[in-house]
Each structure stands twice: as C-alpha cells, then as structure tokens.
Write an enzyme that holds these catalytic residues in place. Structure first.
Site, short mmCIF file in Angstrom:
data_model
loop_
_atom_site.label_atom_id
_atom_site.label_comp_id
_atom_site.label_asym_id
_atom_site.label_seq_id
_atom_site.Cartn_x
_atom_site.Cartn_y
_atom_site.Cartn_z
N LYS A 1 1.01 -1.41 0.35
CA LYS A 1 -0.16 0.21 0.44
C LYS A 1 0.44 1.12 0.17
O LYS A 1 2.47 1.25 -0.13
CB LYS A 1 -0.72 0.12 1.33
CG LYS A 1 -2.17 -1.03 0.86
CD LYS A 1 -2.58 -1.08 -0.32
CE LYS A 1 -4.23 -1.69 0.50
NZ LYS A 1 -3.99 -3.21 -0.37
C1 LIG Z 1 -10.25 -1.81 -1.53
C2 LIG Z 1 -9.76 -3.26 -0.35
N1 LIG Z 1 -10.51 -2.64 0.83
C3 LIG Z 1 -9.74 -3.46 0.90
C4 LIG Z 1 -8.97 -4.26 1.49
C5 LIG Z 1 -8.47 -5.03 2.75
O1 LIG Z 1 -6.94 -4.34 3.65
P1 LIG Z 1 -6.14 -4.83 4.29
O2 LIG Z 1 -5.10 -5.94 3.85
O3 LIG Z 1 -5.12 -3.95 5.12
O4 LIG Z 1 -7.20 -5.88 5.04
C6 LIG Z 1 -7.52 -4.70 0.27
C7 LIG Z 1 -7.44 -4.95 0.41
O5 LIG Z 1 -6.22 -5.07 -0.54
C8 LIG Z 1 -8.19 -3.27 -0.12
O6 LIG Z 1 -7.70 -3.47 -1.37
#
Ligand SMILES: Cc1ncc(COP(=O)(O)O)c(C=O)c1O
Length: 393
Positions: free
Chosen positions: A192
């Site tokens: 990210k």
């Molecule tokens: C649009 C979106 N929402 C939520 C998430 C979830 O993030 P995390 O991996 O930090 O739980 C991601 C992860 O890539 C995502 O792209």
C-alpha cells in the site's frame, strides 16, 4: 530501449526512520501495543484532521470494527461495489448481513451520486454503504454546488463506512479522506501507499463510535492494554463488556508506520510523477483506456494506475500480461469483480449483466507498475513495452 529492465508491480521504499523507531521499541522491552501505537494514532489523526484514530492489524479488521460500530445487524443489507477486493464485502458477511452489489462508473471504478440514487430507488431498505475510494481517488462525497454522496446518504438515513485502503494521502475539495464520513478505514498492507507490513487505521469524529471500536478491538475489554500496564490501577482489574476481537497493532509495526507517515506526501508526489508520465506517453493509444481522474492530480494518492485493454485489441488482457512479464514488467489486475467470485455468485445468484461497466472493465483491466522513485527510464520502458505489445511500434 534495447536493454531489458526488471520492474516489479509495486515497491514500497523503507528510507526514513524505520530502523531508529523499531530499535526504540526493541530497547523498551515491551514489544506489543504501547506508546508507538498511540503516537501513530495521534499523528495519523492529525494528518487527516480526524478527532480519533484507532490503529489495528489490518484494514479488514478496521472495516469489521467499523461496520459493527455503525450498528449493522444480522439480516441487514449493505451497498458495496462489485469492483473491489473481497475484504470490502466479506466484513458484511462477518456480521451475518448481506451485500447488495453495485456497478461503478467506467473509467474511475467509483460509485457516483447517480449510481447511488438509482440503487436507493431499487433497494429503499438498505441503510448502509461501504464506499471504496478506488485506486486512491476519492468518490464524490461532496461536490461544490451539487448533491454529493454524503448529502444523498444523509437524506436517506444511510450510514457510510469508507474503505480507504487505497486512499492515503487522498483529498477531496481541500479536505483529507479520513475526516469526512462516520468512519474511514485505511490499509498499511505491504504493497500500500504507506506500509506497516500488515496494518490498518480507523478514523472517526464520533466519540461513541470511537469508544465502541476501541473496546471491540481488544477482546471487548473496557481498558486499553497500554493503560493496563502504565496506570497505577492493577493490570488485572478490567471488565469484559462484549465478546470482542484481537485486532491491536504491535508497536514494532506502529514504529514502521510512524516512519512511513513522515514520508507519505513525498511518496505520493513520486507516484504522481509516474502517473503524469503515463498520461503523457500513453494517451494516444486507441486500443487502451487510461484511468479517468476527476480530481486535481495532487488530490489523488495514485496507489494504482489501472488501464483497460479495449475489446477491439488484437491482444487480450491475459496475453498482454504474459507479454509484459516476458519483458520483465510486473502487472496486476484490480479486480476480478466479486459478482464473478464463486462464493458471492452462488450465494446471491448474481448475474454479470447487472454490472455492465464493471464487466467492460473486467474484460481488459490491467494495473501498470507505479511506486515511489520509479525512474523515468523504468516508466519509459513500461510505456514502450505497452506500445510494442499492442503493435504500435
Ligand atoms: C479495497 C480494499 N479494501 C480492503 C482491503 C483490505 O486491506 P488489508 O489487507 O489491510 O486487510 C484491501 C486490500 O488490498 C483493498 O484493496
């Protein structure tokens, strides 16, 4: 360019105070949640101009806590776009509620006020919206002089959970994402815009929502771990007021987050430079659509640069990805839509025809590499490779 470069899809730099802050944690003798996590929360809240920030071990955890705090109950329905990562929708199922999948605008992959109005007309009982700021561009929550998504939701008594996994730092009409709606959730996953390896942050201006999230983040205990080990009150003296979760972020990760936070705007600018280069050098190619940017470039986090290979291209998306890989270039797909995923498709009997823009995107979507300090030579090589593979040179 004759030389073949190796260009990954994503690369997060670690060039700030990461090692210094991690050492401070190791030296402190307390390796889980403590002062660094609290400092990370405070500084993050300051940056997005939110009253509260709650750090957790993933954006998925933040989204889960957020939806719970907003009051979603078993059997409720929640709007969410099909063009997203499964986390945006799975958290609805965690609470035994049901997603109502929406199409998005072609080119931005965002829910627009028009799409939302239409969805409300068709599903007047839905009272929650998971709003994804896709790729790092904010959805039109506010529009000067017009009705934005926030106005529509207020009018229809719909609560918003913002999925800002891609959207830090992102602005809309001069305001940072994280300081708008009821609750906003960010991701610090390894690829990210800033990272803690794994991690997430939830921001809100609402004291009650904040209190609920803090309690549920740590087993439903009515005292913070950190408070239990710093206050004069004995650490065993706590109550359990709910069956909560174990979602706290350890200080080692928070130390990385603090260092990354200091560089967040520098990294964003670096990605913007790459995006500008792509727009300049790829805009004449009529076999692809470039991502549509409705906001000033400075307001976009530029987490992703998703292009669409058009249907009339002799080279399809999958072959394009293979040829880019053969050229040493990493790409990705954001996303295979959720209405095509077995679980959602079967459970909700979903039909691709109900998501025409998402389908049009899905048939050709490819995300090009974009990361801080990607050199002009690398970006130029990506552009040349795109053109060569599609038969333009
Ligand atoms: C649009 C979106 N929402 C939520 C998430 C979830 O993030 P995390 O991996 O930090 O739980 C991601 C992860 O890539 C995502 O792209």
């Amino acid at each position: 360019m004759s030389n073949k470069l190796k260009i990954p899809f994503a690369k997060v730099p670690v060039n700030g105070n990461e090692f210094k802050y991690i050492k401070e944690v190791l030296d402190s003798g307390w390796l889980t949640t403590a002062g660094k996590a609290v400092e990370f929360e405070r500084k993050f809240a300051e940056q997005v101009n939110a009253k509260h920030a709650c750090v957790v071990n993933s954006c998925t955890a933040a989204l889960h806590l957020g939806l719970d705090a907003l009051g979603v109950q078993s059997g409720d329905q929640v709007f969410v776009q099909s063009m997203t990562f499964t986390a945006s929708a799975e958290i609805i199922r965690y609470l035994n509620a049901d997603p109502v999948f929406l199409d998005v605008e072609y080119g931005t992959n965002l829910i627009t006020p028009e799409i939302l109005q239409e969805a409300i007309r068709k599903h007047p009982n839905v009272k929650y919206l998971v709003l994804v700021h896709f790729g790092g561009q904010a959805a039109a929550m506010t529009i000067p002089g017009q009705e934005g998504i926030l106005d529509i939701c207020k009018k229809n008594d719909i609560k918003i959970l913002e999925d800002a996994a891609h959207a830090f730092p992102t602005r809309l009409n001069g305001k940072m994402i994280g300081g708008f709606g009821d609750i906003t959730c960010f991701s610090f996953y390894a690829n990210k815009t800033i990272t803690t390896g794994e991690g997430g942050m939830l921001t809100t201006d609402n004291d009650e929502l904040h209190a609920r999230v803090k309690t549920m983040r740590l087993h439903g205990i009515n005292r913070d771990i950190w408070d239990r080990f710093t206050s004069t009150k004995p650490s065993w003296e706590y109550d359990v007021v709910e069956a909560g979760y174990k979602y706290n972020m350890p200080d080692i990760n928070a130390a990385i987050g603090l260092a990354q936070l200091e560089k967040a705007e520098e990294y964003r600018k670096e990605r913007q430079t790459v995006a500008e280069f792509y727009y300049k050098n790829l805009s004449g190619i009529d076999l692809i659509d470039l991502p549509v940017c409705h906001v000033p470039f400075e307001d976009h986090s530029w987490h992703l640069f998703p292009i669409v290979i058009k249907e009339n291209s002799p080279i399809g998306r999958n072959e394009f990805i293979e040829k880019m890989a053969e050229s040493g270039i990493g790409t990705s797909v954001h996303y295979k839509p959720l209405h095509r995923m077995t679980y959602y498709k079967q459970k909700y009997d979903l039909n691709p025809e109900d998501y025409p823009n998402t389908e049009k995107t899905w048939k050709g979507n490819v995300s090009l590499p974009i990361f801080p300090y990607m050199s002009e030579e690398e970006t130029a090589y990506v552009c040349e490779s795109v053109k060569r593979i599609l038969g333009y040179s």
